[in-house]
Scaffold this active site. Structure first.
Site, short mmCIF file in Angstrom:
data_model
loop_
_atom_site.label_atom_id
_atom_site.label_comp_id
_atom_site.label_asym_id
_atom_site.label_seq_id
_atom_site.Cartn_x
_atom_site.Cartn_y
_atom_site.Cartn_z
N LYS A 1 8.01 -0.36 -16.22
CA LYS A 1 8.03 0.48 -15.10
C LYS A 1 8.53 -0.46 -14.06
CE LYS A 1 5.93 0.97 -11.13
NZ LYS A 1 7.09 1.37 -10.26
N GLU B 1 0.78 -11.84 -12.19
CA GLU B 1 1.60 -12.88 -11.59
C GLU B 1 1.61 -12.25 -10.13
OE1 GLU B 1 2.49 -15.67 -12.41
OE2 GLU B 1 2.92 -15.43 -14.29
N CYS C 1 7.58 -15.13 -4.52
CA CYS C 1 6.27 -15.35 -4.49
C CYS C 1 5.83 -16.97 -4.17
CB CYS C 1 5.64 -15.03 -5.59
SG CYS C 1 6.48 -15.29 -7.17
N GLU D 1 0.96 -13.84 3.08
CA GLU D 1 2.28 -14.15 2.70
C GLU D 1 3.14 -13.63 3.63
OE1 GLU D 1 2.59 -11.91 -1.15
OE2 GLU D 1 3.68 -13.65 -2.24
P1 NAP Z 1 3.95 -4.09 -5.18
O1 NAP Z 1 3.86 -3.33 -4.18
O2 NAP Z 1 2.63 -4.71 -5.72
O3 NAP Z 1 4.51 -3.62 -6.27
C1 NAP Z 1 4.80 -4.13 -7.51
C2 NAP Z 1 4.99 -3.09 -8.67
O4 NAP Z 1 3.78 -2.47 -8.71
C3 NAP Z 1 5.81 -2.04 -8.35
O5 NAP Z 1 6.76 -1.81 -9.58
C4 NAP Z 1 5.15 -1.00 -7.78
O6 NAP Z 1 5.82 0.24 -7.97
C5 NAP Z 1 4.03 -1.21 -8.50
N1 NAP Z 1 2.73 -0.58 -8.03
C6 NAP Z 1 2.48 -0.37 -6.75
N2 NAP Z 1 1.29 0.40 -6.44
C7 NAP Z 1 0.93 0.61 -7.74
C8 NAP Z 1 -0.25 1.28 -8.53
N3 NAP Z 1 -1.31 1.83 -7.60
N4 NAP Z 1 -0.20 1.15 -9.69
C9 NAP Z 1 0.50 0.69 -10.57
N5 NAP Z 1 1.54 0.20 -10.02
C10 NAP Z 1 1.71 0.11 -8.77
O7 NAP Z 1 4.46 -5.58 -4.91
P2 NAP Z 1 6.24 -5.67 -4.30
O8 NAP Z 1 6.11 -5.47 -2.84
O9 NAP Z 1 6.84 -5.15 -5.16
O10 NAP Z 1 6.46 -7.35 -4.69
C11 NAP Z 1 6.03 -8.37 -3.84
C12 NAP Z 1 4.68 -9.07 -4.16
O11 NAP Z 1 5.03 -9.54 -5.52
C13 NAP Z 1 4.30 -10.33 -3.58
O12 NAP Z 1 3.20 -10.29 -3.26
C14 NAP Z 1 4.91 -11.55 -4.35
O13 NAP Z 1 4.30 -12.62 -4.08
C15 NAP Z 1 4.56 -10.90 -5.44
N6 NAP Z 1 5.22 -11.51 -6.77
C16 NAP Z 1 4.83 -12.42 -7.42
C17 NAP Z 1 5.50 -13.08 -8.25
C18 NAP Z 1 4.69 -14.25 -9.32
O14 NAP Z 1 5.27 -14.27 -10.30
N7 NAP Z 1 3.34 -14.49 -9.27
C19 NAP Z 1 6.77 -12.89 -8.65
C20 NAP Z 1 7.51 -12.03 -7.82
C21 NAP Z 1 6.57 -11.32 -6.94
P3 NAP Z 1 6.60 0.93 -6.67
O15 NAP Z 1 7.83 0.07 -6.54
O16 NAP Z 1 6.81 2.30 -7.08
O17 NAP Z 1 5.73 0.85 -5.51
#
Ligand code: NAP
Length: 491
Positions: free
Chosen positions: A183, A259, A293, A390
């Site tokens: 997804k 992650e 991140c 963050e």
């Molecule tokens: P996010 O809002 O958590 O979304 C990430 C993924 O999860 C998207 O595919 C999102 O879908 C999905 N998602 C959202 N709510 C969900 C739910 N209730 N149930 C299942 N899936 C759900 O994060 P983001 O804004 O895309 O990314 C930024 C974050 O990712 C930051 O905190 C960053 O630090 C972290 N990150 C971490 C790493 C690492 O390796 N540690 C790498 C890159 C990014 P939708 O798009 O449909 O909302």
């Protein structure tokens, strides 16, 4: 790059990939993907609902047993072909990422190389999934361990690295013999759709990789997490969503890889090479428009070198060329969406209200798109939101310290533990910092350290498990121990 954008977009499948076929969503619903630099619509995709998600898991489960029986060499060859195809299509993947995510084209090319490396690395690891053989100390058994595919996996990826976050999960799952439902983030699904098509062209059998893009993430994830056939969830995204998924995963005791978010300290000691530290800071802060991140979130600089560091860093930051990443010479693109732009503006306003000085930047930019001027803030209060949350944008808050112990304690004063950076010429200090800092990743005199061959992951609330490296494939396997009666044991 000479690429016809409309021709490229026409190549990207817009349906759901289920059982090897691209198909419309069962509800007929769709959602739009836009370009954050212009606000223009790029494509309209089918939007998966819960029924589609379950159909994707059905397709995956239907081929798990056969897929697990394929030879490691066969899986390795598919990944190697995928590496070559993604590399051949580098212009297309780079343009797609810049279009849907906003990063400057040169950085998008960098991500194609980085993302493709996971395919090559795991094509090599697929045939090296070693087990152990050892005697029982009592001489009663010959003991063998081996790794089996963990089973059907749900892979959920974020928008900030649309290709690399997908390859970092799909490649080890393929190498290990697992089937998948992917997804992608709804803001940047085009790269994943095109990558999945590329995997099929590389020879991945129907049903092994299924893709369900959609506008409601929970409608897709909830029925899958509740389904006892699913055995693993691998997630990259925010800590808040990660916690929700962990709770849901507890019900069926799923294997999890998480992650999550970061709040990286970037520590500059008085004995650092300041020019090297500034170069490292540009990579650690400004790569990906600060939307990483691993992005340096808090610059913790020894007070005796703070003026020099700030002057040189702010000079480099103000040279950045902000604009549409597809245009020549652009070095900083837009933020991903309006909400992200508003959040960055609010973080800077909060810091200024608590006493911070804006050295450069400090405001949104332009009429269209979601641009924010690359910003350096000094005199930042430790209570300011930028020092605690963050940031995920091109804003660099500078804090100062006097003693090494103070720098370590300030750096560790966060619930996150993903990346950290230390600049010093003192090797004893380097090792003391390695002991003292509570982070899964550390860069010493280096601002960009991610590599397909290295284990990537955090401690504390930054996550569980590791991606990449020799460890990455283990996350997709279950260890089996076989005890065989020793032929010389007494009956
Ligand atoms: P996010 O809002 O958590 O979304 C990430 C993924 O999860 C998207 O595919 C999102 O879908 C999905 N998602 C959202 N709510 C969900 C739910 N209730 N149930 C299942 N899936 C759900 O994060 P983001 O804004 O895309 O990314 C930024 C974050 O990712 C930051 O905190 C960053 O630090 C972290 N990150 C971490 C790493 C690492 O390796 N540690 C790498 C890159 C990014 P939708 O798009 O449909 O909302």
């Amino acid at each position: 790059m000479s690429i016809d954008i409309q021709e490229l977009l026409a190549k990207v499948p817009t349906g759901l990939l289920i059982g090897g076929k691209w198909q419309e969503a069962s509800s007929g619903e769709t959602f739009d993907v836009e370009n954050p630099a212009t606000g223009e619509k790029l494509a309209t995709l089918s939007s998966a609902n819960s029924d589609d998600a379950v159909a994707a898991l059905d397709a995956a489960c239907g081929v798990q047993a056969d897929w697990a029986k394929t030879s490691p060499r066969e899986r390795s060859n598919i990944l190697r072909r995928a590496f070559e195809l993604v590399t051949e299509r580098k212009d297309e993947f780079a343009a797609l990422m810049t279009l849907e995510m906003g990063k400057p084209l040169a950085e998008a090319y960098g991500e194609v190389t980085y993302g493709a490396e996971y395919l090559r690395w795991f094509s090599e690891e697929a045939v090296r999934d070693y087990g152990r053989s050892l005697p029982a100390p009592e001489g009663t058994l010959r003991m063998v361990t081996r790794r089996k595919p963990v089973g059907p996996c749900l892979l959920i990826t974020p928008w900030n690295f649309p290709l690399a976050m997908a390859t970092r999960k799909v490649a080890p799952a393929v190498a290990a013999g697992c089937v998948m439902v992917l997804k992608p983030a709804k803001l940047t699904p085009l790269t994943s759709q095109y990558f999945a098509q590329t995997m099929i062209e590389a020879g991945l059998p129907a049903g092994v990789l299924n893709v369900v893009s959609g506008q409601s993430a929970s409608a897709i994830s909830e029925p899958l997490l509740a389904d006892s056939r699913l055995r693993k969830v691998s997630f990259t995204g925010s800590t808040a969503v990660g916690k929700t998924l962990l709770k849901a995963a507890a019900e069926n005791v799923l294997r999890t890889s998480m992650e999550l978010g970061g709040n990286a300290p970037f520590i500059v000691f008085e004995d650092a090479d300041i020019d090297q530290a500034v170069a490292g800071a540009m990579g650690a802060k400004m790569r990906n428009i600060g939307e990483a991140c691993t992005a340096a979130n808090r610059f913790i600089v020894h007070e005796s070198v703070a003026d020099e560091f700030v002057a040189k860093f702010a000079a480099k930051i103000s040279e950045l060329n902000v604009g549409n990443g597809l245009e020549e010479g652009i070095t900083c693109g837009p933020l991903i969406e309006r909400k992200a732009l508003d959040n960055i503006a609010a973080l800077v306003e909060d810091a200024v209200a608590k006493g911070a000085t804006v050295v450069t930047g400090g405001k949104p930019r332009g009429e269209e798109g979601y641009f924010y001027s690359p910003t350096v803030l000094t005199n930042v209060s430790r209570e300011a939101r930028v020092a605690q949350e963050e940031i995920f944008g091109p804003v660099a808050p500078i804090l100062t310290f006097r003693e090494e112990a103070e720098a370590i304690s300030l750096a560790n004063d966060t619930e996150y533990g993903l990346a950290s950076y230390v600049f010093t010429e003192n090797s004893d200090r380097m090792w003391r910092l390695a002991d003292g800092l509570e982070f899964g990743l550390m860069g010493f005199n280096a601002g960009v350290i991610s590599n397909a061959a290295a284990p990537f992951g955090g401690v504390k609330q930054s996550g569980l498990g590791r991606e990449g490296g020799a460890e990455g494939i283990e996350e997709y396997t279950a260890l089996q121990y076989i005890g065989v009666r020793d032929p010389y044991a007494n009956a």
